[in-house]
Scaffold this active site. Structure first.
Site, PDB file in Angstrom:
ATOM      1  CB  SER A  15     136.469  28.184  65.547  1.00 59.04           C
ATOM      2  OG  SER A  15     135.447  28.400  64.616  1.00 59.04           O
ATOM      3  CD  GLU A  35     128.627  21.154  69.127  1.00 58.50           C
ATOM      4  OE1 GLU A  35     129.626  21.841  69.400  1.00 58.50           O
ATOM      5  OE2 GLU A  35     127.456  21.625  69.122  1.00 58.50           O
ATOM      6  CB  CYS A  43     133.203  29.190  61.947  1.00 57.51           C
ATOM      7  SG  CYS A  43     134.147  29.414  60.448  1.00 57.51           S
ATOM      8  CB  CYS A  48     132.904  32.160  58.541  1.00 54.92           C
ATOM      9  SG  CYS A  48     133.264  32.214  60.298  1.00 54.92           S
ATOM     10  CE  LYS A  51     130.380  35.925  56.088  1.00 56.18           C
ATOM     11  NZ  LYS A  51     130.764  36.662  57.261  1.00 56.18           N
ATOM     12  CE1 TYR A  99     136.018  22.229  59.971  1.00 56.30           C
ATOM     13  CE2 TYR A  99     136.435  22.531  62.299  1.00 56.30           C
ATOM     14  CZ  TYR A  99     136.448  23.009  61.016  1.00 56.30           C
ATOM     15  OH  TYR A  99     136.925  24.265  60.780  1.00 56.30           O
ATOM     16  CE1 TYR A 180     130.650  38.989  60.862  1.00 56.99           C
ATOM     17  CE2 TYR A 180     130.787  40.135  62.955  1.00 56.99           C
ATOM     18  CZ  TYR A 180     130.819  38.963  62.227  1.00 56.99           C
ATOM     19  OH  TYR A 180     131.007  37.759  62.870  1.00 56.99           O
ATOM     20  CB  ILE A 181     125.775  39.469  61.217  1.00 57.52           C
ATOM     21  CG1 ILE A 181     126.998  38.709  61.738  1.00 57.52           C
ATOM     22  CG2 ILE A 181     124.678  38.498  60.803  1.00 57.52           C
ATOM     23  CD1 ILE A 181     126.751  37.840  62.961  1.00 57.52           C
ATOM     24  CD  GLU A 184     129.571  39.640  56.721  1.00 61.22           C
ATOM     25  OE1 GLU A 184     130.795  39.767  56.671  1.00 61.22           O
ATOM     26  OE2 GLU A 184     129.017  38.748  57.409  1.00 61.22           O
ATOM     27  NE  ARG A 207     127.616  50.835  68.505  1.00 66.89           N
ATOM     28  CZ  ARG A 207     128.066  50.280  69.624  1.00 66.89           C
ATOM     29  NH1 ARG A 207     128.929  50.912  70.373  1.00 66.89           N
ATOM     30  NH2 ARG A 207     127.649  49.094  70.009  1.00 66.89           N
ATOM     31  CG  HIS A 438     150.075  49.332  36.447  1.00 63.68           C
ATOM     32  ND1 HIS A 438     149.162  50.224  36.973  1.00 63.68           N
ATOM     33  CD2 HIS A 438     150.035  49.476  35.103  1.00 63.68           C
ATOM     34  CE1 HIS A 438     148.603  50.887  35.975  1.00 63.68           C
ATOM     35  NE2 HIS A 438     149.109  50.460  34.839  1.00 63.68           N
ATOM     36  CD  GLU A 443     148.502  50.258  40.174  1.00 59.09           C
ATOM     37  OE1 GLU A 443     149.616  50.694  39.883  1.00 59.09           O
ATOM     38  OE2 GLU A 443     147.702  49.802  39.329  1.00 59.09           O
TER      39      GLU A 443
HETATM   40  C1  LIG Z   1     126.397  34.808  60.553  1.00 59.69           C
HETATM   41  C2  LIG Z   1     127.810  34.807  61.073  1.00 59.69           C
HETATM   42  C3  LIG Z   1     128.844  35.083  60.222  1.00 59.69           C
HETATM   43  C4  LIG Z   1     130.150  35.090  60.696  1.00 59.69           C
HETATM   44  N1  LIG Z   1     131.152  35.388  59.812  1.00 59.69           N
HETATM   45  C5  LIG Z   1     132.430  35.387  60.236  1.00 59.69           C
HETATM   46  C6  LIG Z   1     133.489  35.645  59.327  1.00 59.69           C
HETATM   47  O1  LIG Z   1     133.265  35.915  58.151  1.00 59.69           O
HETATM   48  N2  LIG Z   1     134.755  35.587  59.793  1.00 59.69           N
HETATM   49  C7  LIG Z   1     135.046  35.287  61.098  1.00 59.69           C
HETATM   50  O2  LIG Z   1     136.219  35.236  61.466  1.00 59.69           O
HETATM   51  N3  LIG Z   1     134.056  35.054  61.992  1.00 59.69           N
HETATM   52  C8  LIG Z   1     132.765  35.082  61.587  1.00 59.69           C
HETATM   53  N4  LIG Z   1     131.758  34.807  62.476  1.00 59.69           N
HETATM   54  C9  LIG Z   1     132.106  34.581  63.899  1.00 59.69           C
HETATM   55  C10 LIG Z   1     132.599  33.153  64.117  1.00 59.69           C
HETATM   56  O3  LIG Z   1     131.649  32.244  63.617  1.00 59.69           O
HETATM   57  C11 LIG Z   1     132.827  32.926  65.597  1.00 59.69           C
HETATM   58  O4  LIG Z   1     133.696  33.921  66.087  1.00 59.69           O
HETATM   59  C12 LIG Z   1     133.450  31.560  65.882  1.00 59.69           C
HETATM   60  O5  LIG Z   1     132.652  30.531  65.380  1.00 59.69           O
HETATM   61  C13 LIG Z   1     133.660  31.377  67.390  1.00 59.69           C
HETATM   62  O6  LIG Z   1     134.149  30.103  67.655  1.00 59.69           O
HETATM   63  P1  LIG Z   1     133.927  29.436  69.083  1.00 59.69           P
HETATM   64  O7  LIG Z   1     134.773  28.209  69.082  1.00 59.69           O
HETATM   65  O8  LIG Z   1     134.118  30.423  70.136  1.00 59.69           O
HETATM   66  O9  LIG Z   1     132.390  29.057  69.137  1.00 59.69           O
HETATM   67  P2  LIG Z   1     131.432  28.295  68.137  1.00 59.69           P
HETATM   68  O10 LIG Z   1     132.058  28.098  66.812  1.00 59.69           O
HETATM   69  O11 LIG Z   1     130.143  28.998  68.194  1.00 59.69           O
HETATM   70  O12 LIG Z   1     131.294  26.855  68.796  1.00 59.69           O
HETATM   71  C14 LIG Z   1     130.641  26.663  70.012  1.00 59.69           C
HETATM   72  C15 LIG Z   1     130.027  25.274  70.014  1.00 59.69           C
HETATM   73  O13 LIG Z   1     129.659  24.932  71.331  1.00 59.69           O
HETATM   74  C16 LIG Z   1     128.438  24.194  71.293  1.00 59.69           C
HETATM   75  N5  LIG Z   1     127.857  24.278  72.628  1.00 59.69           N
HETATM   76  C17 LIG Z   1     127.372  25.371  73.273  1.00 59.69           C
HETATM   77  N6  LIG Z   1     127.030  25.064  74.536  1.00 59.69           N
HETATM   78  C18 LIG Z   1     127.311  23.743  74.703  1.00 59.69           C
HETATM   79  C19 LIG Z   1     127.205  22.830  75.805  1.00 59.69           C
HETATM   80  N7  LIG Z   1     126.782  23.234  77.004  1.00 59.69           N
HETATM   81  N8  LIG Z   1     127.553  21.529  75.621  1.00 59.69           N
HETATM   82  C20 LIG Z   1     128.015  21.104  74.411  1.00 59.69           C
HETATM   83  N9  LIG Z   1     128.151  21.923  73.339  1.00 59.69           N
HETATM   84  C21 LIG Z   1     127.816  23.232  73.492  1.00 59.69           C
HETATM   85  C22 LIG Z   1     127.651  24.899  70.199  1.00 59.69           C
HETATM   86  O14 LIG Z   1     126.634  24.061  69.680  1.00 59.69           O
HETATM   87  C23 LIG Z   1     128.754  25.176  69.179  1.00 59.69           C
HETATM   88  O15 LIG Z   1     128.890  24.139  68.251  1.00 59.69           O
HETATM   89  C24 LIG Z   1     130.428  34.785  62.046  1.00 59.69           C
HETATM   90  C25 LIG Z   1     129.383  34.483  62.917  1.00 59.69           C
HETATM   91  C26 LIG Z   1     128.084  34.497  62.437  1.00 59.69           C
HETATM   92  C27 LIG Z   1     126.962  34.173  63.382  1.00 59.69           C
END
Ligand SMILES: Cc1cc2nc3c(=O)[nH]c(=O)nc-3n(C[C@H](O)[C@H](O)[C@H](O)COP(=O)(O)OP(=O)(O)OC[C@H]3O[C@@H](n4cnc5c(N)ncnc54)[C@H](O)[C@@H]3O)c2cc1C
Length: 461
Positions: A15, A35, A43, A48, A51, A99, A180-181, A184, A207, A438, A443
């Site tokens: 993300s 990546e 996500c 997200c 899920k 993406y 939350y995970i 859910e 918590r 309503h 509401e």
């Molecule tokens: C089961 C679950 C449900 C969730 N539900 C929600 C929700 O409903 N709403 C919400 O807002 N958030 C939710 N989240 C949290 C959300 O997914 C994360 O907060 C978000 O994805 C964080 O984004 P990021 O860019 O920090 O990391 P990520 O999206 O985790 O991306 C990190 C990327 O880096 C790559 N990577 C790691 N190390 C390396 C490396 N050395 N070299 C190259 N690539 C690498 C990984 O493969 C990954 O693709 C959920 C998370 C989980 C696990």
């Protein structure tokens, strides 16, 4: 001599990383993004999005049942896990492609490789061995499930990552965790027909959330047949003939088909070469950053879960965008992490923003609390015994609404809109002056006239 030279290397196409890369490229920077797994990150691939698709699937069970009260005759519903997972996987593949295409359109060079730092300006792409020289580096590597202390049989335990790819729907599942995970997935498996036991070491689930919300949600989950065991932890897991035998303290044990731990997530910092680049970690194990996401090294930034601030997708995206504006757009942009609205897609759903009652009481001299619990209209003909819960926390001195907590259908949708009002510092009088829509559940937000109680902080001696 490096194989590649760029203005910005982003490590991690999740993300935060994808947003930062696209915006920086839009400002004219030459950008590479590395990546190691799949484009889209947690996500899109195993968070997200999948899920929420599973949550939708699990909610049809209630709809089939409730339809009878509205005059429908529905045949015996049958659910097919393999169909759901295959359809979910197809949608995730579509999103991953979208993406990837968007990165290409933005002229971001995508490399499918793990990247590790060699110094503050150099990274190694492990897939090819090539080196990348970058003026700026953004670490956006996210976080990964953490299964906790090593116990006997931990190899039989799955995390949320694997839960998305099980061959079959488990008839009986034990989920350890109270965040939350965990709640859910308890709702998902319960809705799909599994027998669910939730084990949590604390005295109540969720918590950090408002105590009334925790109590209400727990009651609703138990009413739906989820067994919740608190103040206990799994001590061992053993493979037995018909499943997995789980040991709890005091010689309690039972057999299930799957054991899932949702016991927290750890920032992905291991083996990243942070020490070679001189990037410091914070106390909680995430990369330490300032309000602009700058690390201890001037040209290295970090956003998203790897910084362990507010671990949510929209926050990672905002941080990534703000980083690009700051470094490549000439617009220094700090990120405001206060009043982040959020949802828990449990059953029933939860939407919250701002302070809990306990937090408000710790911070404010006088706190006014408004709350109500009621049976949603749709449930009357359905004959379903479930209740919504709404709570507003108001600063008794300024009349500002400083917290809103909703449990019930569409709470996530509602809290997004309440979030705007709270962010704009709306007062309780503003809520009251807003005409009700309503008949809706929402509401209640503007018709909560009777204060439940006030909490006044005792004057210091
Ligand atoms: C089961 C679950 C449900 C969730 N539900 C929600 C929700 O409903 N709403 C919400 O807002 N958030 C939710 N989240 C949290 C959300 O997914 C994360 O907060 C978000 O994805 C964080 O984004 P990021 O860019 O920090 O990391 P990520 O999206 O985790 O991306 C990190 C990327 O880096 C790559 N990577 C790691 N190390 C390396 C490396 N050395 N070299 C190259 N690539 C690498 C990984 O493969 C990954 O693709 C959920 C998370 C989980 C696990």
């Amino acid at each position: 001599m490096a194989n590649h030279s760029v203005d910005l290397l982003v490590i991690g196409a999740g993300s935060g990383g994808v947003r930062a890369a696209r915006i920086a490229a839009g400002y004219g920077a030459s950008v590479m993004i590395a990546e190691e797994y799949r484009v889209g990150g947690t996500c899109v691939i195993r968070g997200c999005v999948p899920k929420k698709l599973l949550v939708y699937a699990s909610r049809f069970a209630d709809d089939f049942e409730d339809a009878a009260g509205y005059g429908w005759t529905v045949g015996e519903p049958a659910f097919n896990w393999k169909t759901l997972i295959a359809n979910k996987d197809r949608e995730i593949a579509r999103l991953e492609l979208a993406y990837t295409t968007n990165l290409e359109r933005s002229k971001v060079k995508l490399v499918k490789s793990r990247a590790v730092l060699e110094d503050a300006n150099t990274a190694r792409l492990l897939a090819t061995g090539e080196s990348v020289r970058a003026k700026h580096i953004l670490i956006a590597t996210g976080a990964a499930p953490h299964l906790g202390a090593k116990i006997a049989g931990l190899e039989h335990v799955i995390s949320s990552n694997e839960a998305f790819h099980l061959d079959d729907l488990p008839k009986r599942i034990l989920i350890q965790g109270g965040g939350y995970i965990a709640v859910e997935f308890a709702g998902i498996f319960n809705g799909l027909g599994s027998e669910v036991t939730l084990v949590y070491r604390g005295d109540n689930i969720l918590r950090g959330f408002d105590d009334d919300v925790r109590e209400h949600l727990r009651g609703e989950m138990e009413r739906r047949g989820i067994r919740i065991i608190t103040k206990r932890i799994v001590e061992a897991v053993e493979k037995v003939e018909h499943g997995l035998c789980v040991d709890l303290p005091d010689h309690e044990s039972f057999t299930v088909d799957r054991v899932m731990f949702a016991t927290g997530r750890k920032p992905n910092v291991n083996g990243l070469g942070l020490e070679k680049a001189g990037v410091a970690l914070g106390k909680d194990g995430g990369i330490a950053v300032d309000a602009y996401s700058q690390t201890s090294v001037a040209n290295v930034y970090a956003v998203g879960d790897v910084t362990n601030r507010v671990n949510l997708t929209p926050v990672a995206i905002r941080e990534g965008h703000a980083f690009a504006d700051t470094v490549f757009g000439g617009k220094p942009t700090p990120v405001d992490h206060s009043n982040v609205p959020t949802a828990v897609f449990s059953e029933p759903e939860l939407g919250v923003i701002g302070l809990t009652e306990a937090q408000a009481c710790a911070q404010l001299a006088r706190v006014d609390v408004y709350k109500t619990s009621f049976r949603p209209m749709k449930m009357t003909l359905a004959g379903r015994d479930t209740r919504c819960f709404f709570k507003l926390i108001v600063d008794g001195e300024t009349d500002r609404v400083v917290g809103c907590h909703i449990v019930g259908p569409d709470a996530g949708e509602m809290i997004q809109l309440v979030g705007i009002a709270v962010k704009m510092q709306a007062t309780k009088a503003d809520f009251d002056a807003t005409m009700a829509v309503h008949p809706t559940a929402a509401e209640e937000l503007v018709t909560l006239r009777e204060k439940a109680y006030s909490r006044v902080r005792e004057a210091a001696e």
